[in-house]
Design a protein around this motif. Structure first.
Motif, PDB file in Angstrom:
ATOM      1  N   UNK A 101       0.835  -1.205   0.000  1.00  0.00           N
ATOM      2  CA  UNK A 101       0.000   0.000   0.000  1.00  0.00           C
ATOM      3  C   UNK A 101       0.870   1.256   0.000  1.00  0.00           C
ATOM      4  N   UNK A 102       1.919   1.249   0.825  1.00  0.00           N
ATOM      5  CA  UNK A 102       2.812   2.402   0.876  1.00  0.00           C
ATOM      6  C   UNK A 102       3.493   2.623  -0.472  1.00  0.00           C
ATOM      7  N   UNK A 103       3.938   1.536  -1.089  1.00  0.00           N
ATOM      8  CA  UNK A 103       4.578   1.649  -2.403  1.00  0.00           C
ATOM      9  C   UNK A 103       3.588   2.161  -3.440  1.00  0.00           C
ATOM     10  N   UNK A 104       2.365   1.665  -3.404  1.00  0.00           N
ATOM     11  CA  UNK A 104       1.350   2.114  -4.360  1.00  0.00           C
ATOM     12  C   UNK A 104       1.018   3.588  -4.140  1.00  0.00           C
ATOM     13  N   UNK A 105       0.931   4.015  -2.892  1.00  0.00           N
ATOM     14  CA  UNK A 105       0.664   5.435  -2.607  1.00  0.00           C
ATOM     15  C   UNK A 105       1.763   6.322  -3.174  1.00  0.00           C
ATOM     16  N   UNK A 106       3.004   5.858  -3.073  1.00  0.00           N
ATOM     17  CA  UNK A 106       4.116   6.664  -3.569  1.00  0.00           C
ATOM     18  C   UNK A 106       4.140   6.744  -5.095  1.00  0.00           C
ATOM     19  N   UNK A 107       3.458   5.815  -5.765  1.00  0.00           N
ATOM     20  CA  UNK A 107       3.383   5.850  -7.229  1.00  0.00           C
ATOM     21  C   UNK A 107       2.310   6.811  -7.743  1.00  0.00           C
ATOM     22  N   UNK A 108       1.417   7.221  -6.861  1.00  0.00           N
ATOM     23  CA  UNK A 108       0.390   8.183  -7.264  1.00  0.00           C
ATOM     24  C   UNK A 108       1.023   9.549  -7.486  1.00  0.00           C
ATOM     25  N   UNK A 109       0.499  10.329  -8.415  1.00  0.00           N
ATOM     26  CA  UNK A 109       0.970  11.710  -8.532  1.00  0.00           C
ATOM     27  C   UNK A 109       0.724  12.452  -7.213  1.00  0.00           C
TER      28      UNK A 109
END
Length: 168
Positions: A101-109
């Protein structure tokens, strides 16, 4: 002034939670919260009594974060979990899910991540988020919708298709 000081410090846990989710880095988040609190303390006389101090502090944090993004980054190394002295470690499956989840959040603009975290994590209304980020409520809703969809696809392991085209 005593009540204002207490209200200011009462916001620290929520600021810290948001900063950690926003940055994905414990040390950077703590620095951002500290800088936010320092600026809030110095600007406390300019805060409108009766206003929402939490939204006011989130606005300060947002502006500090944007300023930092514009500055060149300083390379740092995070300490291991053992050295950080975590009190309770989540189960292995939970750790993986949290990491994903943290990695996915960091991929968001950044603009989508900010809106998503303020609405979902900090439970702010669209109007409050619009005031904190100084954008129209309609922009909050569209960024939130795009962020949720993109996060959903990332968590499913599907790369979202970019809608932006490269112009040469």
């Amino acid at each position: 002034m005593q009540d204002d000081s207490a209200s200011l410090t009462a916001c620290i846990p929520r600021l810290r939670r948001y900063a950690r989710a926003l940055l994905g880095d414990r040390a950077g988040a703590d620095d951002l919260v500290q800088d936010t609190m320092e600026r809030g303390w110095h600007k406390l006389p300019s805060w409108r009594r009766g206003g929402d101090m939490r939204a006011w502090l989130f606005g300060i944090m947002h502006n500090l974060h944007v300023d930092r993004l514009r500055q060149p980054a300083l390379h740092t190394v995070e300490l291991s979990e053992e050295l950080q002295g975590s009190l309770s470690a989540p189960a292995a499956g939970d750790r993986l899910e949290i990491r994903d989840m943290q990695a996915a959040l960091q991929l968001l603009p950044a603009e989508q991540r900010e809106v998503l975290l303020l609405v979902a994590l900090e439970d702010m209304s669209y109007e409050e988020v619009a005031a904190v980020l100084n954008i129209p409520p309609g922009t909050v809703m569209s960024r939130l919708s795009r962020a949720r969809e993109r996060l959903r696809l990332l968590m499913l392991g599907q790369a979202p298709i970019s809608t932006l085209k490269v112009v040469k």
